[in-house]
Design a protein around this motif. Structure first.
Motif, PDB file in Angstrom:
ATOM      1  N   UNK A 160      31.543  15.559   4.188  1.00  0.00           N
ATOM      2  CA  UNK A 160      33.015  15.551   4.224  1.00  0.00           C
ATOM      3  C   UNK A 160      33.766  15.160   2.954  1.00  0.00           C
ATOM      4  N   UNK A 161      33.043  14.674   2.130  1.00  0.00           N
ATOM      5  CA  UNK A 161      33.432  14.496   0.771  1.00  0.00           C
ATOM      6  C   UNK A 161      33.213  13.114   0.163  1.00  0.00           C
ATOM      7  N   UNK A 162      33.464  12.291  -0.690  1.00  0.00           N
ATOM      8  CA  UNK A 162      32.926  11.421  -1.365  1.00  0.00           C
ATOM      9  C   UNK A 162      33.924   9.997  -0.911  1.00  0.00           C
ATOM     10  N   UNK A 163      33.248   9.003  -0.360  1.00  0.00           N
ATOM     11  CA  UNK A 163      33.866   7.608   0.156  1.00  0.00           C
ATOM     12  C   UNK A 163      33.613   6.585  -0.808  1.00  0.00           C
ATOM     13  N   UNK A 164      34.598   5.962  -1.374  1.00  0.00           N
ATOM     14  CA  UNK A 164      34.542   4.793  -2.235  1.00  0.00           C
ATOM     15  C   UNK A 164      34.580   3.753  -1.522  1.00  0.00           C
ATOM     16  N   UNK A 165      33.539   2.415  -1.410  1.00  0.00           N
ATOM     17  CA  UNK A 165      33.680   1.508  -0.645  1.00  0.00           C
ATOM     18  C   UNK A 165      34.403   0.481  -1.339  1.00  0.00           C
ATOM     19  N   UNK A 166      35.597   0.102  -1.037  1.00  0.00           N
ATOM     20  CA  UNK A 166      36.437  -0.941  -1.993  1.00  0.00           C
ATOM     21  C   UNK A 166      36.282  -2.416  -1.101  1.00  0.00           C
ATOM     22  N   UNK A 167      36.079  -3.318  -1.883  1.00  0.00           N
ATOM     23  CA  UNK A 167      36.182  -4.700  -1.454  1.00  0.00           C
ATOM     24  C   UNK A 167      37.746  -5.344  -1.852  1.00  0.00           C
ATOM     25  N   UNK A 168      38.550  -5.739  -1.024  1.00  0.00           N
ATOM     26  CA  UNK A 168      39.837  -5.995  -1.441  1.00  0.00           C
ATOM     27  C   UNK A 168      40.355  -7.423  -0.554  1.00  0.00           C
ATOM     28  N   UNK A 169      40.326  -8.447  -1.224  1.00  0.00           N
ATOM     29  CA  UNK A 169      40.617  -9.684  -0.654  1.00  0.00           C
ATOM     30  C   UNK A 169      40.048 -10.052   0.623  1.00  0.00           C
ATOM     31  N   UNK A 170      38.671  -9.771   0.574  1.00  0.00           N
ATOM     32  CA  UNK A 170      38.142 -10.258   1.682  1.00  0.00           C
ATOM     33  C   UNK A 170      37.843  -8.995   2.861  1.00  0.00           C
ATOM     34  N   UNK A 171      38.338  -7.779   2.507  1.00  0.00           N
ATOM     35  CA  UNK A 171      38.434  -6.771   3.482  1.00  0.00           C
ATOM     36  C   UNK A 171      37.469  -5.806   2.908  1.00  0.00           C
ATOM     37  N   UNK A 172      37.025  -4.859   3.823  1.00  0.00           N
ATOM     38  CA  UNK A 172      36.572  -3.627   3.112  1.00  0.00           C
ATOM     39  C   UNK A 172      37.280  -2.380   3.639  1.00  0.00           C
ATOM     40  N   UNK A 173      37.801  -1.567   2.480  1.00  0.00           N
ATOM     41  CA  UNK A 173      38.387  -0.443   2.747  1.00  0.00           C
ATOM     42  C   UNK A 173      37.554   1.044   2.186  1.00  0.00           C
ATOM     43  N   UNK A 174      37.954   2.075   2.700  1.00  0.00           N
ATOM     44  CA  UNK A 174      37.383   3.132   2.137  1.00  0.00           C
ATOM     45  C   UNK A 174      38.262   3.970   1.697  1.00  0.00           C
ATOM     46  N   UNK A 175      38.258   4.549   0.400  1.00  0.00           N
ATOM     47  CA  UNK A 175      38.752   5.358  -0.384  1.00  0.00           C
ATOM     48  C   UNK A 175      38.193   6.626  -0.722  1.00  0.00           C
ATOM     49  N   UNK A 176      38.794   7.724   0.058  1.00  0.00           N
ATOM     50  CA  UNK A 176      38.200   9.012   0.155  1.00  0.00           C
ATOM     51  C   UNK A 176      38.935   9.860  -0.823  1.00  0.00           C
ATOM     52  N   UNK A 177      37.980  10.527  -1.668  1.00  0.00           N
ATOM     53  CA  UNK A 177      38.279  11.237  -2.558  1.00  0.00           C
ATOM     54  C   UNK A 177      38.378  12.684  -1.669  1.00  0.00           C
ATOM     55  N   UNK A 178      39.220  13.271  -1.661  1.00  0.00           N
ATOM     56  CA  UNK A 178      39.387  14.574  -0.817  1.00  0.00           C
ATOM     57  C   UNK A 178      38.794  15.912  -1.591  1.00  0.00           C
ATOM     58  N   UNK A 179      37.536  16.253  -1.483  1.00  0.00           N
ATOM     59  CA  UNK A 179      36.792  17.129  -2.629  1.00  0.00           C
ATOM     60  C   UNK A 179      37.314  18.515  -2.168  1.00  0.00           C
ATOM     61  N   UNK A 180      37.787  18.764  -0.929  1.00  0.00           N
ATOM     62  CA  UNK A 180      38.232  20.093  -0.951  1.00  0.00           C
ATOM     63  C   UNK A 180      39.651  20.067  -0.320  1.00  0.00           C
TER      64      UNK A 180
END
Length: 216
Positions: A160-180
């Motif tokens: 589905x693409x590339x997901x960057x796992x982000x740690x941000x102030x004690x939370x985990x987020x996903x930053x998706x690179x929309x490859x298509x």
């Protein structure tokens, strides 16, 4: 400020991407080599002035219909330790000499600058003009979604693409690179997104999300 040199690269970017692309899990082609054309993109500046950062959009016309792909690239004067899996290839630059070119998802300089762009702390630059901002690239994020200490801690590459796992102030987020990227796709319900434009084969312009920030 990144300086755009009017010179040659051997092999060129499209050649390198075409050789690298078919092995990606998110590549949608089925047979034969990609036939790529430039479709758009933008740049970000490395504050240290050492790493070139470019978000490239190419269109593959080898199949039954054109498909756009987002390929974030970094250009370095020496290999990036520990990023062998992200190496797209090497090229001889007519001014700068040998450049090691990486899939930017695996380069901490690019991912830090992408987070800065979403926070409003970096300005998108024109892909081929030095020192010219690109107003067609629009970042937006919910207030407080990305504190200054946010960082990418893992990269997940899948169909589905590339997901960057982000740690941000004690939370985990996903930053998706929309490859298509798709025209009109902007990531509804997201905490943030970066939208950009690219050119379709018929000469019209498309706009959609190239990066989407989500919870979890």
């Amino acid at each position: 400020m990144a300086v755009i040199h009017r010179t040659t690269m051997k092999p060129g970017k499209l050649e390198l991407i075409a050789a690298w692309l078919p092995a990606r899990p998110w590549y949608t082609g089925t047979s034969g080599a990609p036939e790529l054309t430039r479709a758009g993109g933008f740049r970000l500046d490395d504050p240290e002035g050492e790493v070139g950062i470019e978000f490239v959009v190419v269109t593959d016309v080898s199949g039954t219909g054109p498909v756009a792909y987002l390929v974030p690239l970094t250009y370095r004067g020496a290999p990036l330790e520990g990023a062998e899996q992200g190496l797209v290839g090497t090229s001889e630059h007519g001014v700068l000499g040998t450049r090691w070119i990486y899939d930017g998802a695996h380069d901490p300089v690019l991912t830090e600058r992408l987070l800065a762009l979403l926070r409003g702390d970096a300005e998108p630059q024109h892909q081929s003009l030095t020192g010219v901002p690109d107003p067609a690239v629009v970042p937006e994020a919910a207030e407080g979604a990305l504190p200054a200490g946010a960082a990418v801690v893992a990269v997940e590459d899948g169909p589905q693409g590339t997901r960057l796992v982000v740690e941000a102030g004690g939370r985990r987020l996903g930053l998706e690179l929309v490859r298509v990227p798709e025209d009109g796709l902007t990531g509804p319900g997201a905490l943030g997104r970066v939208t950009a434009e690219w050119e379709l084969p018929d000469g019209t312009r498309a706009r959609g999300a190239v990066a989407v920030l989500r919870e979890g």
